[in-house]
Design an enzyme around this catalytic site. Sequence first.
Site, PDB file in Angstrom:
ATOM      1  N   SER A  35      64.470  38.807  17.631  1.00  0.00           N
ATOM      2  CA  SER A  35      64.410  40.430  16.214  1.00  0.00           C
ATOM      3  C   SER A  35      64.737  41.126  16.095  1.00  0.00           C
ATOM      4  O   SER A  35      64.368  42.288  15.728  1.00  0.00           O
ATOM      5  CB  SER A  35      64.142  40.687  18.199  1.00  0.00           C
ATOM      6  OG  SER A  35      62.900  39.753  19.367  1.00  0.00           O
ATOM      7  N   TYR A  47      65.359  45.803  23.412  1.00  0.00           N
ATOM      8  CA  TYR A  47      65.667  44.493  23.360  1.00  0.00           C
ATOM      9  C   TYR A  47      66.035  44.509  21.620  1.00  0.00           C
ATOM     10  O   TYR A  47      66.530  44.003  20.925  1.00  0.00           O
ATOM     11  CB  TYR A  47      65.132  43.559  24.100  1.00  0.00           C
ATOM     12  CG  TYR A  47      65.077  42.007  22.889  1.00  0.00           C
ATOM     13  CD1 TYR A  47      66.602  41.741  23.539  1.00  0.00           C
ATOM     14  CD2 TYR A  47      64.987  41.502  21.867  1.00  0.00           C
ATOM     15  CE1 TYR A  47      67.166  40.332  23.475  1.00  0.00           C
ATOM     16  CE2 TYR A  47      65.482  39.800  22.069  1.00  0.00           C
ATOM     17  CZ  TYR A  47      66.170  39.390  22.493  1.00  0.00           C
ATOM     18  OH  TYR A  47      66.869  38.288  22.326  1.00  0.00           O
ATOM     19  N   LYS A  51      69.418  44.259  18.387  1.00  0.00           N
ATOM     20  CA  LYS A  51      69.534  43.423  17.824  1.00  0.00           C
ATOM     21  C   LYS A  51      69.638  43.183  16.258  1.00  0.00           C
ATOM     22  O   LYS A  51      70.342  42.922  16.155  1.00  0.00           O
ATOM     23  CB  LYS A  51      68.425  42.218  18.536  1.00  0.00           C
ATOM     24  CG  LYS A  51      68.620  41.213  19.852  1.00  0.00           C
ATOM     25  CD  LYS A  51      69.995  40.450  19.578  1.00  0.00           C
ATOM     26  CE  LYS A  51      70.090  40.221  21.098  1.00  0.00           C
ATOM     27  NZ  LYS A  51      72.086  39.351  21.202  1.00  0.00           N
TER      28      LYS A  51
END
Length: 98
Positions: A35, A47, A51
């Site tokens: 990701s 998220y 990342k």
Amino acid sequence: MIATNLTGSFNLVHHVLPSMRARSDGLVIQICSVSGLRASVLGGVGYSASKFGQSALGIGLAREEGANGIRSSVIYPARSKPLSLTPDRFRLEPIGEP
């Protein structure tokens, strides 16, 4: 997520970097996620953003500190078996089962 995945990684690097510079040696390994390479709705925007930032931290650190003998690597683990989609939700299939 940002606090754990990105700020936590940044704070750790910030803490160890002075001693690495003093030794002219060091290795930082960021365990990121796929990701961090391509955004995904499965993990959510928070998220993916965390990342992507963690990936940039690792790559930027390598570029900025390489001349000081400090290396930085980013690992992007991913599932080896794709997700199965059901009409109502996403479901993870156990790896190794048909």
